[in-house]
Design an enzyme around this catalytic site. Structure first.
Site, PDB file in Angstrom:
ATOM      1  N   SER A 117       0.638  -1.075  -0.033  1.00 33.76           N
ATOM      2  CA  SER A 117      -0.017  -0.089   0.001  1.00 33.76           C
ATOM      3  C   SER A 117       0.803   1.340   0.021  1.00 33.76           C
ATOM      4  O   SER A 117       0.201   2.496  -0.120  1.00 33.76           O
ATOM      5  CB  SER A 117      -0.822   0.103   1.360  1.00 33.76           C
ATOM      6  OG  SER A 117      -1.694  -1.122   1.295  1.00 33.76           O
ATOM      7  N   HIS A 138      -1.319  -2.599  -6.994  1.00 36.48           N
ATOM      8  CA  HIS A 138      -1.900  -2.305  -5.832  1.00 36.48           C
ATOM      9  C   HIS A 138      -3.498  -2.405  -6.008  1.00 36.48           C
ATOM     10  O   HIS A 138      -3.923  -1.579  -6.529  1.00 36.48           O
ATOM     11  CB  HIS A 138      -1.544  -0.819  -5.277  1.00 36.48           C
ATOM     12  CG  HIS A 138      -2.258  -0.347  -4.198  1.00 36.48           C
ATOM     13  ND1 HIS A 138      -2.701   0.859  -3.716  1.00 36.48           N
ATOM     14  CD2 HIS A 138      -2.352  -1.255  -2.914  1.00 36.48           C
ATOM     15  CE1 HIS A 138      -3.133   0.898  -2.688  1.00 36.48           C
ATOM     16  NE2 HIS A 138      -2.991  -0.282  -2.124  1.00 36.48           N
ATOM     17  N   GLU A 150      -4.033   0.258  -8.762  1.00 33.37           N
ATOM     18  CA  GLU A 150      -2.815   1.253  -9.011  1.00 33.37           C
ATOM     19  C   GLU A 150      -1.813   0.358  -9.762  1.00 33.37           C
ATOM     20  O   GLU A 150      -1.516  -0.544  -9.082  1.00 33.37           O
ATOM     21  CB  GLU A 150      -2.647   1.990  -7.912  1.00 33.37           C
ATOM     22  CG  GLU A 150      -3.218   3.069  -7.573  1.00 33.37           C
ATOM     23  CD  GLU A 150      -2.894   3.956  -6.270  1.00 33.37           C
ATOM     24  OE1 GLU A 150      -2.585   5.178  -6.415  1.00 33.37           O
ATOM     25  OE2 GLU A 150      -2.741   3.276  -5.273  1.00 33.37           O
ATOM     26  N   ASN A 188      -3.671   6.052  -1.402  1.00 36.80           N
ATOM     27  CA  ASN A 188      -3.149   6.135   0.143  1.00 36.80           C
ATOM     28  C   ASN A 188      -2.588   7.482   0.595  1.00 36.80           C
ATOM     29  O   ASN A 188      -2.700   7.565   1.640  1.00 36.80           O
ATOM     30  CB  ASN A 188      -2.498   4.995   0.577  1.00 36.80           C
ATOM     31  CG  ASN A 188      -3.465   3.706   0.639  1.00 36.80           C
ATOM     32  OD1 ASN A 188      -4.735   3.850   0.930  1.00 36.80           O
ATOM     33  ND2 ASN A 188      -2.838   2.494   0.282  1.00 36.80           N
TER      34      ASN A 188
HETATM   35  P1  NAD Z   1      -3.891  -9.256   6.481  1.00 38.39           P
HETATM   36  O1  NAD Z   1      -3.327  -8.998   7.798  1.00 38.39           O
HETATM   37  O2  NAD Z   1      -5.270  -9.475   6.157  1.00 38.39           O
HETATM   38  O3  NAD Z   1      -2.968 -10.563   5.632  1.00 38.39           O
HETATM   39  C1  NAD Z   1      -1.589 -10.557   5.678  1.00 38.39           C
HETATM   40  C2  NAD Z   1      -1.199 -11.891   5.580  1.00 38.39           C
HETATM   41  O4  NAD Z   1       0.212 -12.099   5.323  1.00 38.39           O
HETATM   42  C3  NAD Z   1      -1.400 -12.855   6.748  1.00 38.39           C
HETATM   43  O5  NAD Z   1      -2.385 -13.933   6.339  1.00 38.39           O
HETATM   44  C4  NAD Z   1      -0.173 -13.347   7.145  1.00 38.39           C
HETATM   45  O6  NAD Z   1       0.099 -14.689   7.760  1.00 38.39           O
HETATM   46  C5  NAD Z   1       0.798 -13.444   5.885  1.00 38.39           C
HETATM   47  N1  NAD Z   1       2.110 -13.373   5.945  1.00 38.39           N
HETATM   48  C6  NAD Z   1       2.971 -12.699   7.168  1.00 38.39           C
HETATM   49  N2  NAD Z   1       4.076 -13.121   6.834  1.00 38.39           N
HETATM   50  C7  NAD Z   1       4.286 -13.789   5.682  1.00 38.39           C
HETATM   51  C8  NAD Z   1       5.206 -14.484   5.045  1.00 38.39           C
HETATM   52  N3  NAD Z   1       6.378 -14.409   5.367  1.00 38.39           N
HETATM   53  N4  NAD Z   1       4.920 -15.447   4.041  1.00 38.39           N
HETATM   54  C9  NAD Z   1       3.679 -15.754   3.531  1.00 38.39           C
HETATM   55  N5  NAD Z   1       2.531 -14.859   3.980  1.00 38.39           N
HETATM   56  C10 NAD Z   1       2.814 -14.220   5.280  1.00 38.39           C
HETATM   57  O7  NAD Z   1      -3.213  -7.828   5.437  1.00 38.39           O
HETATM   58  P2  NAD Z   1      -3.934  -7.489   4.016  1.00 38.39           P
HETATM   59  O8  NAD Z   1      -4.862  -6.489   4.368  1.00 38.39           O
HETATM   60  O9  NAD Z   1      -4.464  -8.508   3.225  1.00 38.39           O
HETATM   61  O10 NAD Z   1      -2.656  -6.787   3.576  1.00 38.39           O
HETATM   62  C11 NAD Z   1      -1.888  -7.455   2.724  1.00 38.39           C
HETATM   63  C12 NAD Z   1      -0.889  -6.463   1.736  1.00 38.39           C
HETATM   64  O11 NAD Z   1      -1.765  -5.810   0.929  1.00 38.39           O
HETATM   65  C13 NAD Z   1      -0.180  -5.362   2.601  1.00 38.39           C
HETATM   66  O12 NAD Z   1       1.029  -4.939   1.832  1.00 38.39           O
HETATM   67  C14 NAD Z   1      -1.320  -4.414   2.620  1.00 38.39           C
HETATM   68  O13 NAD Z   1      -0.456  -2.897   2.509  1.00 38.39           O
HETATM   69  C15 NAD Z   1      -1.835  -4.442   1.203  1.00 38.39           C
HETATM   70  N6  NAD Z   1      -3.150  -3.984   0.959  1.00 38.39           N
HETATM   71  C16 NAD Z   1      -3.982  -3.943   2.095  1.00 38.39           C
HETATM   72  C17 NAD Z   1      -5.145  -3.152   1.883  1.00 38.39           C
HETATM   73  C18 NAD Z   1      -6.278  -3.273   2.882  1.00 38.39           C
HETATM   74  O14 NAD Z   1      -7.162  -2.335   2.888  1.00 38.39           O
HETATM   75  N7  NAD Z   1      -6.131  -3.847   3.931  1.00 38.39           N
HETATM   76  C19 NAD Z   1      -5.406  -2.708   0.487  1.00 38.39           C
HETATM   77  C20 NAD Z   1      -4.690  -2.614  -0.450  1.00 38.39           C
HETATM   78  C21 NAD Z   1      -3.243  -3.128  -0.175  1.00 38.39           C
END
Ligand code: NAD
Length: 289
Positions: A117, A138, A150, A188
């Site tokens: 993000s 993204h 994005e 963001n």
């Molecule tokens: P989340 O906390 O729901 O999920 C993250 C996952 O990553 C978890 O299941 C965790 O176990 C896993 N993880 C951690 N370390 C790991 C590793 N070494 N190998 C494999 N898996 C691993 O988080 P999310 O909301 O799904 O966010 C994930 C990514 O997407 C981040 O980079 C976040 O910035 C981005 N993102 C999030 C949003 C949002 O609104 N939440 C929107 C766009 C992008």
């Protein structure tokens, strides 16, 4: 492109797997444990069933899509992928470790993308063996609903990588915009300071959780209030993005609100832990302040 790997099966990874499978791609989903992978697969199944019940997806399409998603127990299971999307926790150290070791198992011509993000695409690309085939893709949350993706090129990203990523987004039926590689990109950079300001508004006692969210829903016509949205995004992710903005742009206006920090320290990360600015443990979300 036919085979897509996804690392991280949280809300974003599972959402990306969901839309890829419906678009006819084969998907391999990886996370740190079988439990985490299963949690991702379960949420995909639940969402798919809900869409089938609503008549948005046909029963046949839904079951065909679910069959396209397979668990990846190790990076080796991603060795046939044309594109691998890293969607793990928003933490540079976590992403560095993944990208460094993942590359060894990938086909030399595979494209590697990150769903970060906020973190610099150029810096993440430097952890890989293929900066020219590395790009930021993204997705927005919730992935099945949100139209925009994005695309962010790092300094070394080559044109064919960008073109392939753009074509891939088109096949998912989504629209892409291009952002330069600056902290938190476009969406963001604008959205998170607003959410952070809403948390300051709560912290300073200007309004209650309900008052702030109602004000922005009915007063600014936002589909959901900023504190509801923060809980949906995940407060750990919100804090990481604010830290990247604060450090990356060296401007005190991006200082994360201490109340946001406190929630993350308490493990109250929003919907995913059932507690954030609202308490989700009962039938209806209840504001916590
Ligand atoms: P989340 O906390 O729901 O999920 C993250 C996952 O990553 C978890 O299941 C965790 O176990 C896993 N993880 C951690 N370390 C790991 C590793 N070494 N190998 C494999 N898996 C691993 O988080 P999310 O909301 O799904 O966010 C994930 C990514 O997407 C981040 O980079 C976040 O910035 C981005 N993102 C999030 C949003 C949002 O609104 N939440 C929107 C766009 C992008």
């Amino acid at each position: 492109m036919q085979n897509i790997g996804i690392v991280g099966s949280g809300q974003m990874g599972s959402g990306i797997a969901y839309v890829c499978s419906l678009a006819g791609f084969n998907v391999w989903l990886h996370d740190i444990s079988m439990d985490r992978i299963n949690a991702g697969l379960d949420s995909i199944k639940t969402n798919m069933m809900r869409q089938v019940e609503k008549g948005i997806v046909s029963h046949r399409e839904g079951s065909a899509a679910l069959e396209c998603i397979k668990p990846a127990f190790s990076y080796q299971d991603l060795s046939t992928c044309d594109l691998v999307i890293e969607a793990a926790t928003e933490n540079e150290e976590v992403k560095r470790k993944i990208l460094t070791s993942l590359c060894q198992s990938l086909r030399p011509d595979a494209i590697l993308a990150t769903n970060t993000s906020s973190i610099s695409i150029t810096r993440l690309a430097a952890f890989t063996d293929r900066p020219e085939r590395f790009i930021g893709i993204h997705f927005m949350n919730p992935v099945p609903v949100m139209q925009l993706v994005e695309l962010i090129r790092g300094i070394a990203t080559e044109d064919p990588t960008y073109e392939s990523a753009k074509e891939f987004i088109g096949k998912l039926g989504k629209t892409s915009t291009v952002s330069e590689d600056f902290p938190a990109f476009i969406v963001n950079r604008i959205l998170l300071p607003m959410i952070n300001e809403a948390i300051y508004t709560l912290y300073e006692g200007v309004g209650s959780v309900e008052a702030i969210d109602t004000a922005m829903r009915l007063g600014a016509n936002h589909p959901m209030g900023p504190l509801q949205l923060a809980d949906l995004i995940g407060l750990d992710t919100c804090l990481s993005i604010m830290q990247v903005l604060y450090e990356g742009l060296a401007d005190s206006k991006y200082r994360p609100c201490p109340l946001l920090v406190k929630h993350v320290e308490a493990g109250w990360l929003g919907r995913k832990t059932k507690r954030g600015f609202y308490d989700y443990r009962g039938e209806k979300p209840v504001p916590t302040r």
